[in-house]
Design an enzyme around this catalytic site. Sequence first.
Site, PDB file in Angstrom:
ATOM      1  N   ASP A  86     -13.524  -1.868   3.270  1.00  0.00           N
ATOM      2  CA  ASP A  86     -12.564  -1.924   4.381  1.00  0.00           C
ATOM      3  C   ASP A  86     -13.298  -1.400   5.624  1.00  0.00           C
ATOM      4  OD1 ASP A  86     -10.581  -1.288   6.268  1.00  0.00           O
ATOM      5  OD2 ASP A  86      -9.233  -0.292   4.889  1.00  0.00           O
ATOM      6  N   GLU A 101     -11.090   0.439  -3.250  1.00  0.00           N
ATOM      7  CA  GLU A 101     -11.323   0.158  -1.834  1.00  0.00           C
ATOM      8  C   GLU A 101     -11.986   1.355  -1.145  1.00  0.00           C
ATOM      9  OE1 GLU A 101      -7.786  -1.250   0.077  1.00  0.00           O
ATOM     10  OE2 GLU A 101      -8.550  -0.928   2.093  1.00  0.00           O
ATOM     11  N   GLY A 149      -3.798  -3.962   6.308  1.00  0.00           N
ATOM     12  CA  GLY A 149      -2.759  -3.621   7.273  1.00  0.00           C
ATOM     13  C   GLY A 149      -3.041  -2.286   7.936  1.00  0.00           C
ATOM     14  N   SER A 155       0.868  -1.170   0.000  1.00  0.00           N
ATOM     15  CA  SER A 155       0.000   0.000   0.000  1.00  0.00           C
ATOM     16  C   SER A 155       0.907   1.222   0.000  1.00  0.00           C
ATOM     17  CB  SER A 155      -0.871  -0.024   1.259  1.00  0.00           C
ATOM     18  OG  SER A 155      -1.594   1.191   1.372  1.00  0.00           O
ATOM     19  N   LYS A 170      -1.221  -1.169  -4.359  1.00  0.00           N
ATOM     20  CA  LYS A 170      -2.373  -0.324  -4.037  1.00  0.00           C
ATOM     21  C   LYS A 170      -1.861   1.097  -3.878  1.00  0.00           C
ATOM     22  CE  LYS A 170      -4.649   0.082   0.445  1.00  0.00           C
ATOM     23  NZ  LYS A 170      -5.318  -0.700   1.513  1.00  0.00           N
ATOM     24  N   ASP A 181      -7.269   2.960  -3.114  1.00  0.00           N
ATOM     25  CA  ASP A 181      -7.975   3.041  -1.821  1.00  0.00           C
ATOM     26  C   ASP A 181      -8.269   4.511  -1.540  1.00  0.00           C
ATOM     27  OD1 ASP A 181      -8.964   2.775   0.752  1.00  0.00           O
ATOM     28  OD2 ASP A 181      -7.139   1.889   1.604  1.00  0.00           O
ATOM     29  N   LYS A 190      -9.387  -6.882   8.364  1.00  0.00           N
ATOM     30  CA  LYS A 190      -8.327  -6.487   9.292  1.00  0.00           C
ATOM     31  C   LYS A 190      -8.690  -7.062  10.653  1.00  0.00           C
ATOM     32  CE  LYS A 190      -7.023  -2.206   6.941  1.00  0.00           C
ATOM     33  NZ  LYS A 190      -7.077  -0.723   6.961  1.00  0.00           N
ATOM     34  N   LYS A 222      -3.077   5.175  -2.899  1.00  0.00           N
ATOM     35  CA  LYS A 222      -4.130   5.962  -2.251  1.00  0.00           C
ATOM     36  C   LYS A 222      -4.595   7.054  -3.201  1.00  0.00           C
ATOM     37  CE  LYS A 222      -3.975   3.998   1.902  1.00  0.00           C
ATOM     38  NZ  LYS A 222      -5.128   3.478   2.653  1.00  0.00           N
TER      39      LYS A 222
HETATM   40  O1  OSB Z   1      -7.026   2.019   4.586  1.00  0.00           O
HETATM   41  O2  OSB Z   1      -5.948   0.215   4.367  1.00  0.00           O
HETATM   42  C1  OSB Z   1      -6.046   1.335   4.872  1.00  0.00           C
HETATM   43  C2  OSB Z   1      -2.921   2.163   6.918  1.00  0.00           C
HETATM   44  C3  OSB Z   1      -3.489   2.758   8.031  1.00  0.00           C
HETATM   45  C4  OSB Z   1      -4.858   2.914   8.065  1.00  0.00           C
HETATM   46  C5  OSB Z   1      -5.660   2.479   7.010  1.00  0.00           C
HETATM   47  C6  OSB Z   1      -5.095   1.857   5.902  1.00  0.00           C
HETATM   48  C7  OSB Z   1      -3.697   1.740   5.853  1.00  0.00           C
HETATM   49  C8  OSB Z   1      -2.976   1.191   4.697  1.00  0.00           C
HETATM   50  C9  OSB Z   1      -1.587   0.678   4.930  1.00  0.00           C
HETATM   51  O3  OSB Z   1      -3.420   1.216   3.573  1.00  0.00           O
HETATM   52  C10 OSB Z   1      -1.498  -0.794   5.024  1.00  0.00           C
HETATM   53  C11 OSB Z   1      -0.143  -1.233   5.524  1.00  0.00           C
HETATM   54  O4  OSB Z   1       0.823  -1.160   4.771  1.00  0.00           O
HETATM   55  O5  OSB Z   1      -0.058  -1.642   6.713  1.00  0.00           O
HETATM   56 MG    MG Z   2      -8.207   0.782   3.291  1.00  0.00          MG
END
Ligand code: OSB
Ligand code: MG
Length: 371
Positions: A239, A214, A291, A136, A162, A189, A263, A164
């Site tokens: 999510d 996402e 994550g 991510s 992924k 995402d 998660k 953002k």
């Molecule tokens: O939306 O998936 C998410 C990290 C913190 C809070 C929300 C998200 C995320 C990530 C990072 O996308 C995932 C990771 O590398 O741990």
């Molecule tokens: Mg997410």
Amino acid sequence: MLLRTIDIREIRLRLRFPFVTSLGRTEERRIILVRVEDENGVEGWGECTTDENPFYSEEWVDGSWLILQDYLLPLALGKTIEHPSEVAGLFAGVRGHRMAKAAVESACWHLEAERRGVPLWQLLGGRRETIAAGVSIGLQPGVDELLVKIENEVGAGYRRVKIKIKPGSDRELIERVRAHFPDLSLMVDANSAYTLADMPLFEELDQFGLMMIEQPLAYDDLFDHATLQRGITTPVCLDESIVKPADAVHAIALSSCRIINVKLGRVGGYTSALQIERICREAGVPVWCGGMLESGVGRAHNIALSTLEGFSLPGDVSASARYWEEDIIDPPVTVSGEGLISVPTGSGLGVAVDRDRIEHLTARLESGICR
Ligand code: OSB
Ligand code: MG
């Protein structure tokens, strides 16, 4: 097992690179770790995956500390349980606070695996010996920086990327990434940054062959996501909207999504996560493990969860070195050139928790002992 001792501690860990999303920016993680010890001194570790601020969910680190200290520890300390699936029941009187509950619950699952001398993933019913890793990537200052990041991750072997997005940093960004990486398994995402007024944007995104979008809409919504999913061909993945098994049932019944990100913290622990995995598997909905910028403890739990059959897509479970100069588990999590993580074969988490380093990083500690 008797839950004889439960410690909560907060450690500070600086990220190697700031992580930016539509919700904000993180440079240093404040992480609450839970350690549970039984009558024989066998221990299990769990990680509270709350963010520093209540922006991703209602939970945040200081709130989780208080709920653990004042409610969850007193409810669990001194209790004898037959199986870690009973932990959620101890906490049933406390509403919400799923990440705090999951920290204790997952520590008890780890403890049970250690008591039996089996790998945690086997206790959970997992099947995979390797799991596919994805990354991510947070919002970058510009497109060029993002392209370099993606190039590096693809070069390191990751199987899906992924990125953002947020309003103003979406269509053009995706178009440029796609132009550079035409065959990449790519997804986006939004962390709830859009509304149904953005329908024209989502219709346009269909042309980019994204694996999924996402959480585009509100964090607590299922209904509008169903309207969105009806209007586009790209799968929607939920999510934030899925915090309990009933949410997965409802999302599937409404066709709010075609994929679910699970998660461990967000859904309140393994007992809930296993139910969601089964609900989705029986409905033919693939899931993957999300994550929360976890330390090695949470990361090892995510690897165990990812071994379950329904976790058929690469998750946001990546190498320790993407996040930290030095992790708190030994060995740290590594990813092969083929983008795979080998599931440890030892008992419990299959890695050693680095107690000395954790002591050194500890900012506060609260210990409950029942005699
Ligand atoms: O939306 O998936 C998410 C990290 C913190 C809070 C929300 C998200 C995320 C990530 C990072 O996308 C995932 C990771 O590398 O741990
Ligand atoms: Mg997410």
